[in-house]
Design a protein around this motif. Structure first.
Motif, PDB file in Angstrom:
ATOM      1  N   GLU A 203     -10.148  81.510 -59.425  1.00 26.44           N
ATOM      2  CA  GLU A 203     -10.701  80.174 -59.287  1.00 26.44           C
ATOM      3  C   GLU A 203     -10.346  79.270 -60.466  1.00 26.44           C
ATOM      4  N   ARG A 204      -9.839  79.840 -61.537  1.00 22.77           N
ATOM      5  CA  ARG A 204      -9.512  79.046 -62.717  1.00 22.77           C
ATOM      6  C   ARG A 204      -8.133  78.399 -62.623  1.00 22.77           C
ATOM      7  N   ASP A 205      -7.343  78.814 -61.671  1.00 20.12           N
ATOM      8  CA  ASP A 205      -5.965  78.331 -61.577  1.00 20.12           C
ATOM      9  C   ASP A 205      -5.787  77.217 -60.552  1.00 20.12           C
ATOM     10  N   ARG A 206      -6.885  76.739 -59.977  1.00 17.56           N
ATOM     11  CA  ARG A 206      -6.758  75.710 -58.951  1.00 17.56           C
ATOM     12  C   ARG A 206      -8.063  74.926 -58.851  1.00 17.56           C
ATOM     13  N   THR A 207      -7.980  73.800 -58.207  1.00 22.12           N
ATOM     14  CA  THR A 207      -9.203  73.064 -57.913  1.00 22.12           C
ATOM     15  C   THR A 207      -9.710  73.476 -56.536  1.00 22.12           C
ATOM     16  N   GLN A 208     -10.965  73.247 -56.303  1.00 13.77           N
ATOM     17  CA  GLN A 208     -11.525  73.453 -54.969  1.00 13.77           C
ATOM     18  C   GLN A 208     -12.536  72.345 -54.691  1.00 13.77           C
ATOM     19  N   ARG A 209     -12.714  72.066 -53.425  1.00 11.19           N
ATOM     20  CA  ARG A 209     -13.578  70.958 -53.034  1.00 11.19           C
ATOM     21  C   ARG A 209     -15.049  71.351 -53.153  1.00 11.19           C
ATOM     22  N   LEU A 210     -15.804  70.435 -53.765  1.00 12.24           N
ATOM     23  CA  LEU A 210     -17.255  70.557 -53.772  1.00 12.24           C
ATOM     24  C   LEU A 210     -17.840  69.358 -53.041  1.00 12.24           C
ATOM     25  N   ARG A 211     -18.861  69.624 -52.247  1.00  8.98           N
ATOM     26  CA  ARG A 211     -19.551  68.562 -51.511  1.00  8.98           C
ATOM     27  C   ARG A 211     -20.969  68.423 -52.065  1.00  8.98           C
ATOM     28  N   PHE A 212     -21.314  67.197 -52.420  1.00  8.68           N
ATOM     29  CA  PHE A 212     -22.618  66.911 -53.015  1.00  8.68           C
ATOM     30  C   PHE A 212     -23.469  66.097 -52.037  1.00  8.68           C
ATOM     31  N   THR A 213     -24.710  66.497 -51.908  1.00  9.76           N
ATOM     32  CA  THR A 213     -25.710  65.696 -51.225  1.00  9.76           C
ATOM     33  C   THR A 213     -26.877  65.513 -52.187  1.00  9.76           C
ATOM     34  N   VAL A 214     -27.234  64.265 -52.427  1.00  7.16           N
ATOM     35  CA  VAL A 214     -28.267  63.944 -53.410  1.00  7.16           C
ATOM     36  C   VAL A 214     -29.295  63.020 -52.765  1.00  7.16           C
ATOM     37  N   GLU A 215     -30.559  63.372 -52.903  1.00  2.00           N
ATOM     38  CA  GLU A 215     -31.651  62.484 -52.500  1.00  2.00           C
ATOM     39  C   GLU A 215     -32.573  62.315 -53.696  1.00  2.00           C
ATOM     40  N   ALA A 216     -32.898  61.070 -54.005  1.00  2.00           N
ATOM     41  CA  ALA A 216     -33.742  60.785 -55.162  1.00  2.00           C
ATOM     42  C   ALA A 216     -34.975  60.011 -54.725  1.00  2.00           C
ATOM     43  N   GLU A 217     -36.122  60.417 -55.243  1.00  2.00           N
ATOM     44  CA  GLU A 217     -37.380  59.713 -55.025  1.00  2.00           C
ATOM     45  C   GLU A 217     -37.513  58.681 -56.144  1.00  2.00           C
ATOM     46  N   ILE A 218     -37.570  57.408 -55.782  1.00  2.00           N
ATOM     47  CA  ILE A 218     -37.587  56.345 -56.783  1.00  2.00           C
ATOM     48  C   ILE A 218     -38.861  55.516 -56.663  1.00  2.00           C
ATOM     49  N   ARG A 219     -39.223  54.902 -57.766  1.00  2.00           N
ATOM     50  CA  ARG A 219     -40.356  53.997 -57.749  1.00  2.00           C
ATOM     51  C   ARG A 219     -40.050  52.811 -56.840  1.00  2.00           C
ATOM     52  N   ARG A 220     -40.981  52.478 -55.982  1.00  2.00           N
ATOM     53  CA  ARG A 220     -40.778  51.374 -55.052  1.00  2.00           C
ATOM     54  C   ARG A 220     -40.783  50.052 -55.819  1.00  2.00           C
ATOM     55  N   PRO A 221     -39.829  49.154 -55.518  1.00  2.00           N
ATOM     56  CA  PRO A 221     -39.834  47.843 -56.181  1.00  2.00           C
ATOM     57  C   PRO A 221     -41.135  47.106 -55.919  1.00  2.00           C
ATOM     58  N   SER A 222     -41.523  46.262 -56.855  1.00  2.00           N
ATOM     59  CA  SER A 222     -42.781  45.525 -56.732  1.00  2.00           C
ATOM     60  C   SER A 222     -42.711  44.411 -55.700  1.00  2.00           C
ATOM     61  N   ARG A 223     -41.494  44.081 -55.254  1.00  2.00           N
ATOM     62  CA  ARG A 223     -41.317  43.059 -54.232  1.00  2.00           C
ATOM     63  C   ARG A 223     -40.077  43.406 -53.419  1.00  2.00           C
ATOM     64  N   VAL A 224     -39.869  42.701 -52.329  1.00  2.00           N
ATOM     65  CA  VAL A 224     -38.669  42.933 -51.525  1.00  2.00           C
ATOM     66  C   VAL A 224     -37.449  42.560 -52.356  1.00  2.00           C
TER      67      VAL A 224
END
Length: 300
Positions: A203-224
């Motif tokens: 695995e050190r002699d080549r690249t391989q594909r990684l797939r990322f899925t990210v979900e983040a819980e964020i503070r809701r904005p105070s207004r639209v």
């Protein structure tokens, strides 16, 4: 992600009238070429052979230096050696194309480190637009340089720099109970990049594909939200993943997931983050890891 000083707003100008308008609208600096020849109907900028373009930055804020700053404009990081003996106080990386399309954030971070080690400020230009501001603030440059900014754009840019995301300042006191905080979720799904990853020798002699899925819980904005300054941009997530890819070989996808979580959770708007990292080139459709980390539980 910690800023030693506020990021300033600079505007590249072509005339005294443009400079006046920019300063009145809230620019910290106006930037103009030092060498110009006038011919009928046009202005031609002169450049000394083998030297970067010299600009002068004039400050509009009385708390900033009164004398103009000598600014060396470079189009690429590898031109840095040309500025070492020029008496410059600022290095401006300003390619003739969009900065974040020209160079990776890791390249920009390395360039910035070189500037600071040489005792010079690092400014970024390169056809910047307002959505670039939160992405570049992650690096903490001393100034961002915009071109031909109208009054409305300049004013919004000013507000974005005056009130940057809470990411850029540590939270004080105990974090609030998550159940008492109204939240939204932002996500990035299926973001795939080549990585150098894996504990096996093959695995050190080549690249391989990684797939990322990210979900983040964020503070809701105070207004639209109506302006880009009022939202958490998913570009911050994809930029962080790209920085991981630029950092060289990593044995474990688990380490990548933890590093990404730690990076994202520095932003005080995020309360938690879920990250899934999948290897796509090992035979099955995908193998990998999924983690969830909370801001107040960070130990890394």
């Amino acid at each position: 992600m910690t800023l030693s000083k506020p990021c300033r707003l600079a505007i590249a100008v072509r005339s005294p009238e443009e400079a006046r308008r920019a300063l009145e609208a809230g620019a910290d600096y106006v930037l103009a070429p030092a060498r110009r020849d006038r011919v009928p109907g046009q202005i031609i900028e002169r450049r000394v052979e083998g030297q970067p373009e010299l600009y002068f930055a004039m400050a509009g804020d009385v708390t900033l230096p009164a004398d103009p700053l000598r600014v060396a404009r470079l189009e690429a990081p590898d031109e840095f050696v040309a500025v070492m003996r020029g008496g410059y106080s600022v290095i401006l990386l300003d390619p003739d194309r969009a900065l974040l399309r020209a160079f990776s954030l890791e390249t920009l971070a390395e360039f910035q480190r070189a500037c600071r080690e040489a005792g010079m400020e690092c400014w970024f230009g390169g056809r910047l637009e307002l959505p670039d501001i939160p992405r570049l603030l992650v690096l903490g440059p001393e100034a961002l340089v915009f071109e031909e900014a109208d009054a409305e754009t300049l004013a919004l840019g000013r507000r974005m720099l005056d009130a940057p995301p809470a990411a850029l300042a540590p939270e004080r006191g105990a974090p609030p109970e998550r159940s008492a905080v109204e939240t939204d979720r932002i996500f990035v799904r299926g973001f795939t990049l080549p990585f150098r990853v894996g504990a096996y020798r093959f695995e050190r002699d080549r690249t391989q594909r990684l797939r990322f899925t990210v979900e983040a819980e964020i503070r809701r904005p105070s207004r639209v939200p109506r302006e880009v300054s009022e939202v958490y941009s998913y570009d911050i997530v994809t930029d962080a993943i790209r920085r991981l890819a630029d950092q060289g070989h990593t044995d474990l996808v688990e380490a990548l997931a933890e590093d990404l979580a730690a990076d994202l959770l520095r932003d005080a708007r995020l309360l938690s983050v879920e990250i899934q990292v999948e290897k796509l080139d090992l035979g099955p459709e995908a193998v990998g890891v999924a983690i969830r980390r909370y801001r107040d539980e960070r130990t890394i």
